[in-house]
Design a protein around this motif. Structure first.
Motif, PDB file in Angstrom:
ATOM      1  N   ASP A 113       0.851  -1.186   0.000  1.00  0.00           N
ATOM      2  CA  ASP A 113       0.000   0.000   0.000  1.00  0.00           C
ATOM      3  C   ASP A 113       0.889   1.239   0.000  1.00  0.00           C
ATOM      4  OD1 ASP A 113      -1.926   1.916   0.336  1.00  0.00           O
ATOM      5  OD2 ASP A 113      -2.596   1.245   2.312  1.00  0.00           O
ATOM      6  N   GLN A 114       0.774   2.026  -1.021  1.00  0.00           N
ATOM      7  CA  GLN A 114       1.607   3.226  -1.117  1.00  0.00           C
ATOM      8  C   GLN A 114       1.147   4.337  -0.187  1.00  0.00           C
ATOM      9  OE1 GLN A 114       4.476   3.337  -2.983  1.00  0.00           O
ATOM     10  NE2 GLN A 114       4.030   1.163  -3.228  1.00  0.00           N
ATOM     11  N   SER A 198      -7.191   0.861   3.343  1.00  0.00           N
ATOM     12  CA  SER A 198      -8.600   0.897   2.970  1.00  0.00           C
ATOM     13  C   SER A 198      -9.348  -0.368   3.395  1.00  0.00           C
ATOM     14  CB  SER A 198      -8.743   1.091   1.454  1.00  0.00           C
ATOM     15  OG  SER A 198      -8.083   0.042   0.752  1.00  0.00           O
ATOM     16  N   ASP A 199      -8.618  -1.457   3.678  1.00  0.00           N
ATOM     17  CA  ASP A 199      -9.247  -2.707   4.102  1.00  0.00           C
ATOM     18  C   ASP A 199      -9.332  -2.852   5.615  1.00  0.00           C
ATOM     19  OD1 ASP A 199      -9.466  -3.481   1.444  1.00  0.00           O
ATOM     20  OD2 ASP A 199      -7.544  -4.548   1.458  1.00  0.00           O
ATOM     21  N   ASP A 278      -2.235 -20.926   1.423  1.00  0.00           N
ATOM     22  CA  ASP A 278      -2.280 -20.205   0.147  1.00  0.00           C
ATOM     23  C   ASP A 278      -1.387 -18.970   0.191  1.00  0.00           C
ATOM     24  OD1 ASP A 278      -2.842 -19.155  -2.301  1.00  0.00           O
ATOM     25  OD2 ASP A 278      -4.922 -18.616  -1.865  1.00  0.00           O
ATOM     26  N   PRO A 279      -0.100 -19.112  -0.134  1.00  0.00           N
ATOM     27  CA  PRO A 279       0.810 -17.969  -0.079  1.00  0.00           C
ATOM     28  C   PRO A 279       0.611 -16.957  -1.199  1.00  0.00           C
ATOM     29  CG  PRO A 279       1.943 -19.910  -0.891  1.00  0.00           C
ATOM     30  CD  PRO A 279       0.575 -20.354  -0.516  1.00  0.00           C
ATOM     31  N   ARG A 280      -0.280 -17.250  -2.130  1.00  0.00           N
ATOM     32  CA  ARG A 280      -0.464 -16.328  -3.260  1.00  0.00           C
ATOM     33  C   ARG A 280      -1.826 -15.639  -3.249  1.00  0.00           C
ATOM     34  NH1 ARG A 280       3.058 -18.065  -8.480  1.00  0.00           N
ATOM     35  NH2 ARG A 280       5.031 -18.263  -7.351  1.00  0.00           N
ATOM     36  N   ARG A 281      -2.427 -15.536  -2.088  1.00  0.00           N
ATOM     37  CA  ARG A 281      -3.688 -14.812  -2.013  1.00  0.00           C
ATOM     38  C   ARG A 281      -3.414 -13.309  -2.077  1.00  0.00           C
ATOM     39  NH1 ARG A 281      -5.926 -16.643   2.688  1.00  0.00           N
ATOM     40  NH2 ARG A 281      -5.495 -14.789   3.902  1.00  0.00           N
ATOM     41  N   PRO A 282      -4.023 -12.589  -3.037  1.00  0.00           N
ATOM     42  CA  PRO A 282      -3.812 -11.142  -3.117  1.00  0.00           C
ATOM     43  C   PRO A 282      -4.168 -10.459  -1.804  1.00  0.00           C
ATOM     44  CG  PRO A 282      -4.872 -11.940  -5.104  1.00  0.00           C
ATOM     45  CD  PRO A 282      -4.864 -13.090  -4.140  1.00  0.00           C
ATOM     46  N   ARG A 283      -3.317  -9.558  -1.382  1.00  0.00           N
ATOM     47  CA  ARG A 283      -3.463  -8.804  -0.134  1.00  0.00           C
ATOM     48  C   ARG A 283      -3.499  -9.706   1.101  1.00  0.00           C
ATOM     49  NH1 ARG A 283      -7.111  -3.297  -1.061  1.00  0.00           N
ATOM     50  NH2 ARG A 283      -6.260  -2.782  -3.123  1.00  0.00           N
ATOM     51  N   GLY A 284      -2.988 -10.906   0.992  1.00  0.00           N
ATOM     52  CA  GLY A 284      -2.911 -11.789   2.151  1.00  0.00           C
ATOM     53  C   GLY A 284      -1.861 -11.309   3.137  1.00  0.00           C
ATOM     54  N   LEU A 285      -2.135 -11.483   4.424  1.00  0.00           N
ATOM     55  CA  LEU A 285      -1.227 -10.972   5.451  1.00  0.00           C
ATOM     56  C   LEU A 285       0.143 -11.634   5.391  1.00  0.00           C
ATOM     57  CD1 LEU A 285      -3.672 -10.733   8.492  1.00  0.00           C
ATOM     58  CD2 LEU A 285      -2.729  -8.845   7.149  1.00  0.00           C
ATOM     59  N   ARG A 286       0.214 -12.873   4.866  1.00  0.00           N
ATOM     60  CA  ARG A 286       1.492 -13.571   4.804  1.00  0.00           C
ATOM     61  C   ARG A 286       1.822 -14.034   3.384  1.00  0.00           C
ATOM     62  NH1 ARG A 286       0.248 -17.522   9.973  1.00  0.00           N
ATOM     63  NH2 ARG A 286       0.046 -15.886  11.561  1.00  0.00           N
ATOM     64  N   SER A 287       1.270 -13.378   2.412  1.00  0.00           N
ATOM     65  CA  SER A 287       1.482 -13.790   1.021  1.00  0.00           C
ATOM     66  C   SER A 287       2.911 -13.505   0.570  1.00  0.00           C
ATOM     67  CB  SER A 287       0.499 -13.055   0.101  1.00  0.00           C
ATOM     68  OG  SER A 287      -0.829 -13.437   0.383  1.00  0.00           O
ATOM     69  N   ARG A 288       3.382 -14.322  -0.372  1.00  0.00           N
ATOM     70  CA  ARG A 288       4.707 -14.120  -0.945  1.00  0.00           C
ATOM     71  C   ARG A 288       4.809 -14.931  -2.235  1.00  0.00           C
ATOM     72  NH1 ARG A 288       7.784 -17.326   3.978  1.00  0.00           N
ATOM     73  NH2 ARG A 288       7.162 -19.436   3.391  1.00  0.00           N
TER      74      ARG A 288
END
Length: 442
Positions: A113-114, A198-199, A278-288
């Protein structure tokens, strides 16, 4: 040179100094946090950190060193220390860079998030959360409201040619409320966290929830010891997944210290229950996109329709077990990789939480867990708890100072999930019902 070029240079120096292989990790973070109590700013802190880690391999000997500077003037000294350490440590037959590395994908998981909030914005949000908690009838005090922002960047370069960079942001809001007076006082909390501002949950909603939860806990009783069905609120149901995560950790499986070490392909849960990482969930807290060794991540079914289907593996545990890494290596700059879950969740069921407990004549609804946990080898489970009794399918009086106990394999086999899954904590489960746990009370 930019940061990735500096890391590549450090790795190249390690090779020239005699290392057979090497990788370098750079972790950069910045955070801003504020704490409000009684409307006043109690704590305001901004921190910025940069840590560099170098891992070298001399055959099967491995060493990890770290530094706080990315200055190339110190690289030779860092390499010298790492190589010298590696020469004197015992060999590890499973050591080595990951063999599954691929070039880092240009995959946007929307993790940065910018919008970086000003301190005044965080103060306003924390103040609003605390004020909402205080406005709940029955609330007599608070431990305050907190708000925070953070951004982290991780860069990895290896002697096998992998170069990758991942950036993420985080926003948080929380409140802690106190209800009642003196020795009868009860405490509770609520919080929210998100990658994007925003989330993030509304601060007033968080504060109001904290206050209402605290008031509901007033005048708790201590029920008699009994064996009964237990409902786990979503705030604590993720702890059951935590026990599963420990049992499928490849390092534990390889050591023979996992409850599931001989259970691959066997039924652990009832049909219809799946546990996914699921490490590829958009906007996931632990995604990578890639893990701590440069292995591409992927969605992984650990439990599928009740059957154990996979471990969580880094490259070392995979070699021990004769398998391939699942892309679940996690690491810091000062330690070697080890397996770890990312966005872990249990799929929802079909029943609402009300339907899940409608037929319970007497049971327990748990909202807080303390201490203990599940023994990773035996599965013995015991934790302090608080919550509410269930009588004739409805929540009844508050209870505290109790313990719940059982055995992990029996708990998993007798578990039913509700349909209220919400992704909020990184490890998420819906409301859960487990039959036949022992409540130790009066």
């Amino acid at each position: 040179m930019d940061k990735t070029e500096l890391l590549a240079d450090l790795v190249a120096r390690a090779k020239r100094a005699g290392a057979d292989a090497a990788d370098a990790l750079l972790a950069i973070s910045a955070s801003l946090s504020v704490s409000i109590r009684h409307g006043d700013v109690e704590h305001l802190e901004r921190s910025e950190n940069q840590d560099l880690g170098l891992r070298v391999f001399l055959g099967k000997q491995i060493a990890v060193v770290s530094a706080a500077s990315l200055d190339p003037k110190g690289f030779d000294r860092l390499v010298e220390r790492a190589v010298a350490m590696a020469r004197v440590v015992p060999p590890d037959q499973f050591a080595g860079l990951a063999s599954e590395m691929t070039p880092a994908e240009a995959l946007n998981l929307d993790l940065d998030d910018q919008q970086e909030p000003e301190a005044a914005t965080l103060i306003s949000r924390a103040r609003a959360a605390e004020a909402a908690a205080l406005a709940v009838p029955g609330i007599t005090n608070t431990e305050g409201g907190d708000a925070g922002f953070g951004r982290s960047e991780m860069l990895l370069a290896t002697s096998a040619g992998f170069v990758g960079r991942q950036t993420r942001s985080s926003h948080s809001i929380s409140a802690v409320a106190l209800a009642g007076e003196g020795v009868s006082m009860q405490r509770d909390y609520d919080y929210g966290s998100a990658v994007y501002f925003s989330d993030l949950e509304d601060p007033e909603a968080v504060g109001r929830s904290a206050g209402e939860r605290a008031v509901r806990r007033l005048n708790p009783t201590r029920p008699k010891t009994a064996k009964l069905p237990v409902i786990f609120d979503p705030r604590v149901s993720g702890s059951i997944l935590g026990s599963v995560s420990g049992a499928v950790n490849g390092a534990s499986v390889a050591r023979g210290t996992s409850l599931f070490k001989d259970k691959m392909g066997q039924r652990i849960f009832a049909p219809g229950i799946s546990i996914i990482d699921d490490p590829r969930r958009p906007r996931g807290l632990r995604s990578r996109v890639f893990d701590g060794e440069g292995v591409a991540t992927r969605r992984l079914a650990i439990i599928e329709d009740g059957i154990l289907c996979s471990w969580l593996l880094d490259s070392r545990s995979a070699r021990q077990l004769g398998l391939a890494s699942t892309g679940h290596a996690a690491r810091s700059t000062g330690s070697p990789p080890s397996p770890s879950a990312t966005n872990l969740f249990m799929t929802p069921g079909k029943l609402t939480p009300a339907e899940l407990m409608a037929d319970i004549k007497e049971g327990l609804y748990v909202t807080e867990l303390m201490g203990g946990g599940m023994n990773g080898v035996t599965g013995d489970y015991s934790r302090g708890a608080a919550g509410f009794m269930i009588r004739d399918g409805q929540l009844a009086e508050a209870v505290a100072e109790i313990t719940i106990a059982g055995n992990g394999l029996e708990m998993f086999a007798n578990l039913t999930q509700a349909n209220d899954l919400v992704f909020k904590r990184g490890t998420d489960a819906p409301t859960l019902r487990i039959e036949g746990l022992t409540l130790a009370g009066a």
